[in-house]
Design a protein around this motif. Structure first.
Motif, PDB file in Angstrom:
ATOM      1  N   ARG A   1       0.841  -1.182   0.000  1.00  0.00           N
ATOM      2  CA  ARG A   1       0.000   0.000   0.000  1.00  0.00           C
ATOM      3  C   ARG A   1       0.879   1.235   0.000  1.00  0.00           C
ATOM      4  O   ARG A   1       1.965   1.242   0.572  1.00  0.00           O
ATOM      5  CB  ARG A   1      -0.910  -0.005   1.217  1.00  0.00           C
TER       6      ARG A   1
ATOM      7  N   PRO B   1       1.755   5.471   0.492  1.00  0.00           N
ATOM      8  CA  PRO B   1       1.765   6.318   1.686  1.00  0.00           C
ATOM      9  C   PRO B   1       0.377   6.885   1.974  1.00  0.00           C
ATOM     10  O   PRO B   1      -0.457   7.015   1.073  1.00  0.00           O
ATOM     11  CB  PRO B   1       2.744   7.434   1.321  1.00  0.00           C
ATOM     12  N   LYS B   2       0.153   7.199   3.237  1.00  0.00           N
ATOM     13  CA  LYS B   2      -1.151   7.715   3.642  1.00  0.00           C
ATOM     14  C   LYS B   2      -1.316   9.157   3.165  1.00  0.00           C
ATOM     15  O   LYS B   2      -0.421   9.989   3.344  1.00  0.00           O
ATOM     16  CB  LYS B   2      -1.294   7.653   5.156  1.00  0.00           C
TER      17      LYS B   2
ATOM     18  N   ILE C   1      -3.820  12.335   3.696  1.00  0.00           N
ATOM     19  CA  ILE C   1      -4.853  12.809   4.611  1.00  0.00           C
ATOM     20  C   ILE C   1      -5.513  14.049   4.032  1.00  0.00           C
ATOM     21  O   ILE C   1      -4.846  14.991   3.612  1.00  0.00           O
ATOM     22  CB  ILE C   1      -4.248  13.127   5.992  1.00  0.00           C
TER      23      ILE C   1
ATOM     24  N   GLY D   1      -8.647   9.742   5.445  1.00  0.00           N
ATOM     25  CA  GLY D   1      -7.364   9.251   4.973  1.00  0.00           C
ATOM     26  C   GLY D   1      -7.551   8.248   3.850  1.00  0.00           C
ATOM     27  O   GLY D   1      -8.640   7.687   3.672  1.00  0.00           O
ATOM     28  N   HIS D   2      -6.486   8.030   3.105  1.00  0.00           N
ATOM     29  CA  HIS D   2      -6.542   7.086   1.984  1.00  0.00           C
ATOM     30  C   HIS D   2      -5.158   6.501   1.761  1.00  0.00           C
ATOM     31  O   HIS D   2      -4.158   7.200   1.852  1.00  0.00           O
ATOM     32  CB  HIS D   2      -7.008   7.794   0.717  1.00  0.00           C
ATOM     33  N   ARG D   3      -5.110   5.195   1.470  1.00  0.00           N
ATOM     34  CA  ARG D   3      -3.863   4.546   1.067  1.00  0.00           C
ATOM     35  C   ARG D   3      -4.165   3.731  -0.189  1.00  0.00           C
ATOM     36  O   ARG D   3      -5.064   2.892  -0.188  1.00  0.00           O
ATOM     37  CB  ARG D   3      -3.340   3.628   2.171  1.00  0.00           C
TER      38      ARG D   3
END
Length: 116
Positions: free
Chosen positions: A68, A70-71, A73, A88-90
């Motif tokens: 996955r 990087p996060k 935000i 947030g999203h990965r």
């Protein structure tokens, strides 16, 4: 020799033994994948450019791992309104090792290739 391939809506410049990170592909680590959307091949002589793709050309690779990204935000705050939102999203990614560049309709030398 290198090639420019298209997968996941993006274009990648690859050569043999390169490792690239692409959008998530179906398959398990160790599975072979074939990218048939080759936009350009370049080597010793004049480069070959497809319109839009080169007939009979493909790039063979092997899935190394799924991971996955990087996060990312997304935070919104409306000041003095007592209002905020945090999300947030990965992104799901696949690590692919390029094994060989094929021309003239040749088949990959790996065992059990799956089309992408």
């Amino acid at each position: 020799m290198f090639a420019v391939i298209k997968t996941g809506g993006k274009q990648y410049s690859v050569a043999a033994d390169d490792t690239i990170t692409v959008m998530s592909l179906a398959g398990e680590p160790g599975d072979a994948v074939t990218f048939d959307d080759v936009l350009m091949l370049a080597g010793e002589g004049e480069p070959t450019i497809g319109a839009p793709f080169i007939e009979g050309a493909s790039v063979a690779g092997e899935i190394v791992e799924h991971k996955r990204g990087p996060k990312a935000i997304s935070f919104k705050k409306r000041r003095r309104q007592n209002s905020k939102r945090k999300r947030g999203h990965r992104q799901d990614l696949t690590l692919v090792r390029i094994t060989e560049l094929l021309t003239g309709g040749a088949k990959p030398s790996g065992v059990g290739t799956a089309a992408e």
